[in-house]
Scaffold this motif. Structure first.
Motif, PDB file in Angstrom:
ATOM      1  N   LEU A 136     -55.856  -6.204-105.170  1.00  0.00           N
ATOM      2  CA  LEU A 136     -57.227  -6.646-104.436  1.00  0.00           C
ATOM      3  C   LEU A 136     -57.462  -7.921-105.468  1.00  0.00           C
ATOM      4  N   ALA A 137     -57.448  -7.388-106.369  1.00  0.00           N
ATOM      5  CA  ALA A 137     -58.264  -7.693-107.491  1.00  0.00           C
ATOM      6  C   ALA A 137     -57.462  -9.277-107.860  1.00  0.00           C
ATOM      7  N   ASP A 146     -65.665  -4.010-101.487  1.00  0.00           N
ATOM      8  CA  ASP A 146     -67.113  -4.288-101.977  1.00  0.00           C
ATOM      9  C   ASP A 146     -67.326  -4.173-103.587  1.00  0.00           C
ATOM     10  N   ILE A 147     -66.939  -3.484-104.854  1.00  0.00           N
ATOM     11  CA  ILE A 147     -67.715  -3.032-105.992  1.00  0.00           C
ATOM     12  C   ILE A 147     -67.036  -4.415-106.599  1.00  0.00           C
ATOM     13  N   HIS A 194     -69.127  -7.915-105.736  1.00  0.00           N
ATOM     14  CA  HIS A 194     -70.100  -7.691-106.177  1.00  0.00           C
ATOM     15  C   HIS A 194     -70.655  -7.164-107.931  1.00  0.00           C
ATOM     16  N   GLU A 195     -69.422  -6.983-108.361  1.00  0.00           N
ATOM     17  CA  GLU A 195     -69.132  -6.685-109.216  1.00  0.00           C
ATOM     18  C   GLU A 195     -70.259  -5.957-110.092  1.00  0.00           C
ATOM     19  N   ARG A 196     -69.737  -4.510-109.215  1.00  0.00           N
ATOM     20  CA  ARG A 196     -70.756  -3.177-109.465  1.00  0.00           C
ATOM     21  C   ARG A 196     -69.828  -2.267-110.722  1.00  0.00           C
ATOM     22  N   PHE A 197     -69.513  -2.843-111.571  1.00  0.00           N
ATOM     23  CA  PHE A 197     -68.834  -2.011-113.029  1.00  0.00           C
ATOM     24  C   PHE A 197     -69.813  -1.593-113.772  1.00  0.00           C
ATOM     25  N   GLU A 198     -70.693  -0.836-113.687  1.00  0.00           N
ATOM     26  CA  GLU A 198     -71.761  -0.048-114.549  1.00  0.00           C
ATOM     27  C   GLU A 198     -72.996   0.330-113.528  1.00  0.00           C
ATOM     28  N   ALA A 209     -63.112  -2.609-113.062  1.00  0.00           N
ATOM     29  CA  ALA A 209     -62.994  -3.721-113.683  1.00  0.00           C
ATOM     30  C   ALA A 209     -62.181  -4.016-114.497  1.00  0.00           C
ATOM     31  N   LEU A 210     -61.168  -4.007-113.839  1.00  0.00           N
ATOM     32  CA  LEU A 210     -59.864  -4.348-114.502  1.00  0.00           C
ATOM     33  C   LEU A 210     -59.713  -6.328-114.278  1.00  0.00           C
ATOM     34  N   GLY A 211     -60.356  -5.614-112.105  1.00  0.00           N
ATOM     35  CA  GLY A 211     -60.615  -7.024-111.564  1.00  0.00           C
ATOM     36  C   GLY A 211     -61.294  -8.441-112.491  1.00  0.00           C
TER      37      GLY A 211
END
Length: 290
Positions: A183-184, A219-220, A223-227, A279-281
């Motif tokens: 997906l990334a 969605d993560i 929006h780059e919700r990695f933390e 976050a590998l994205g």
């Protein structure tokens, strides 16, 4: 029911809390005792040792890795030292080899062992919406049914051999990470060609890929919700190493596994150990020059 719960990380605390709210008599233990306080405040009791938490009918363990499980089970003050011989329900993501060792050890001591790992992030655990994958003796599973019902929306019984559940959990985590990676990559390709990531995600999750994994992680990634991490990258790397061990012992080639492990290693090296495995994205995006 009188039960114990060992391991109060994000997932363990949420699961134990739901067991308390369901009216069960819960005794908790954690290596860092301060994590027991919120549960004690809602009605749980704190044990001084893992043995003390294993004095009831059932004891759960939800721990980070094989080594932590081994310490609380085989130690001098561990689960196997309890005279109560409770049903041990391991919800941890552990190796197939350790599941087999635990099965043998509990049988030798006159107890029962059930593997019951779960699928779902911490928010699912808090809401009691986990999927429980359980394997072990039928009578022991029957005892645990109301406990599983208090923490999950569905229980899958996958056989009499506890290791079956661990194999399924490892396969599932491998596929989740593969979905995140694909997906990334797709979202990054779209972005580099002038297509909004949100547009791609809307099309994909409402046509070909309308599943919780693509919806949640899409969605993560968007929006780059990695933390803060719902599932930290080092734990994901640990799981991929367990998949590798199972694949090696079974003589199953898994070439894509090497790609996923390399991506997780790059993620940890660039962004630290406290970041979510999704976050590998970021690594995919960075490697593309975006």
């Amino acid at each position: 029911m009188e039960i114990g719960f060992i391991g109060l990380g994000q997932m363990g605390s949420a699961i134990a809390g739901n067991l308390v709210k369901a009216g069960h008599d819960v005794t908790v233990w954690n290596r860092s005792a301060d994590k027991t306080r919120p549960l004690v405040e809602i009605g749980a009791r704190r044990a001084e040792t893992p043995t003390g938490a294993a004095a009831g009918k059932v004891v759960f363990t939800m721990l980070a890795n094989d080594q932590a499980v081994e310490r609380v089970v085989f130690g001098d003050d561990g689960v196997l030292a309890s005279a109560a011989r409770p049903i041990h329900v391991s919800m941890s993501t552990i190796s197939v080899a350790l599941a087999e060792r635990l099965t043998e050890a509990h049988a030798a001591s006159g107890g029962d062992f059930i593997s019951a790992p779960v699928f779902g992030r911490p928010s699912f655990a808090a809401a009691g919406k986990l999927a429980v994958v359980a394997a072990g003796d039928d009578k022991a599973l029957e005892v645990c049914e109301p406990l599983f019902a208090a923490i999950g929306q569905r229980t899958f019984k996958v056989g009499a051999a506890p290791k079956n559940a661990n194999v399924i959990k490892l396969c599932g985590n491998f596929m989740i990470l593969a979905a995140i990676e694909s997906l990334a990559e797709a979202m990054t390709l779209a972005a580099k060609n002038g297509v909004e990531k949100a547009t791609l995600l809307d099309v994909l999750t409402n046509t070909l890929f309308g599943s919780p994994i693509y919806q949640t992680y899409g969605d993560i990634l968007l929006h780059e919700r990695f933390e803060p991490a719902g599932f930290a990258a080092p734990l994901g790397l640990k799981d991929m190493n367990l998949v590798d061990s199972a694949a090696l012992s079974s003589r199953v080639p898994m070439p894509f596994l090497g790609v996923l492990r390399a991506q997780l290693l790059a993620t940890i090296a660039r962004h630290g150990e406290d970041i979510d495995w999704s976050a590998l994205g970021k690594v995919v995006t960075e490697n593309s020059g975006l």
